[in-house]
Design an enzyme around this catalytic site. Structure first.
Site, mmCIF file in Angstrom:
data_model
loop_
_atom_site.group_PDB
_atom_site.id
_atom_site.type_symbol
_atom_site.label_atom_id
_atom_site.label_comp_id
_atom_site.label_asym_id
_atom_site.label_seq_id
_atom_site.Cartn_x
_atom_site.Cartn_y
_atom_site.Cartn_z
ATOM 1 N N GLU A 16 0.868 -34.994 71.047
ATOM 2 C CA GLU A 16 0.409 -36.320 70.657
ATOM 3 C C GLU A 16 -0.958 -36.581 71.285
ATOM 4 O OE1 GLU A 16 1.774 -40.752 72.014
ATOM 5 O OE2 GLU A 16 3.266 -39.585 70.918
ATOM 6 N N SER B 178 2.298 -40.076 76.976
ATOM 7 C CA SER B 178 3.276 -39.203 76.333
ATOM 8 C C SER B 178 2.564 -38.011 75.707
ATOM 9 C CB SER B 178 4.044 -39.996 75.272
ATOM 10 O OG SER B 178 5.017 -39.195 74.654
ATOM 11 N N ARG C 129 1.762 -41.805 64.380
ATOM 12 C CA ARG C 129 0.651 -41.282 65.180
ATOM 13 C C ARG C 129 -0.486 -40.728 64.316
ATOM 14 N NH1 ARG C 129 3.328 -44.149 67.437
ATOM 15 N NH2 ARG C 129 4.485 -43.869 69.367
#
Length: 308
Positions: free
Chosen positions: A296, A226, A176
């Site tokens: 995230e 998410s 990420r």
């Protein structure tokens, strides 16, 4: 530099039709939240991106880059300066085993284009709702695959408006994360190197991943995808579920009853509701399991009280 002066200058360097003033950003986010952008620009070429970024750099005007808003929360105070949308750079070109896509192209569409040309390697992206630019920005991944596995290079514009090419290694793609984030670059194009495959096998894999996604994820409500990164040795959703937080609501936003890793806007929730719920979940999981959850999702913009 005064707002009217900025507008006058912008009209001198890019077409007027790509400029919007005081544009509500909730129109462009999956959470359906967000205040206004001072200037919302939708360039149609990489040259226009360079011109806008160069102008902003030379005049000390902040620039925020926006893809299709699938993994972002924009606060109600909005965003000062320029919001540069890449959605109009949505071309997809195929040559042999390579696909070149503009940063505004949906990675789902690029995955389907790969399938249509019987190319394997992008099946994992068939359910990721982000744009190509956003996917490179955060090295998007799902079900064991990630952008790092198949990207060849990305064309990026730096803060000075220079167009640069970054190879796979130079992008420093990690979980990420990428050099795009670290150096405040904006992706305008990405190229993927894939492998000729079998159409039935590619379709079967995409069908399986789509079924798994639809059966587990709360796609019926607005969300930011998410919410948390995967903590080492754990799964965020499992920690949240074991903390009895599913269904916990602040304002109009709640932890999904279907998948604890998601937060859904069930009743006109605000960005503040999202932030407050994120902090609550972090605190409960920390207290119960001594695990730190890191978002995230990107949270940007000003709080309402900060706007002058």
């Amino acid at each position: 530099m005064l707002k009217d002066d900025i507008l006058t200058k912008l009209k001198e360097i890019v077409p007027t039709e790509i400029i919007r003033v005081d544009e509500p950003l909730k129109r462009y986010t999956y959470t359906e939240t967000g205040g206004e952008a001072d200037f919302y620009l939708s360039p149609t070429t990489s040259e226009q991106v360079q011109q806008i970024v160069r102008f902003a750099y030379e005049n000390d005007i902040p620039v925020t880059y926006l893809g299709n808003g699938s993994n972002i929360i924009i606060r109600e105070g909005g965003i000062r300066g320029i919001v540069l949308s890449l959605l109009s750079l949505d071309y997809i070109d195929v040559s042999d085993s390579s696909i070149i896509a503009g940063s505004g192209a949906a990675i789902i569409d690029v995955s389907r284009t790969a399938r249509d040309h019987v190319l394997t390697g992008l099946e994992f992206a068939c359910g990721i709702p982000g744009s190509i630019g956003g996917a490179v920005f955060m090295n998007a991944g799902a079900y064991g695959g990630e952008v790092k596995d198949c990207i060849d290079y990305a064309l990026c514009v730096n803060e000075k408006g220079e167009l640069l090419t970054y190879t796979n290694n130079e992008l420093e793609l990690d979980y990420r994360n990428s050099i795009v984030q670290e150096n405040h670059l904006v992706v305008v194009e990405a190229a993927f190197t894939l492998t000729p495959g079998d159409l039935d096998d590619i379709q079967a894999k995409m069908d399986d991943l789509t079924e798994r996604r639809e059966s587990k994820q709360p796609l019926e409500h607005p969300s930011c995808g998410s919410v948390f990164q995967r903590p080492p040795g754990h799964f965020a959703g499992k920690l949240i579920q074991d903390s009895d937080l599913q269904g916990h609501r602040i304002g109009g936003v709640e932890v999904s009853k279907k998948h604890a890793g998601f937060m859904v806007n069930v009743d006109g929730g605000s960005a503040t509701d999202y932030e407050d719920l994120i902090h609550h979940v972090q605190n409960v999981v920390k207290e119960k399991f001594d695990v730190d959850l890191h978002p995230e999702v990107r949270i940007i913009g000003e709080h309402p009280q900060e706007r002058h």
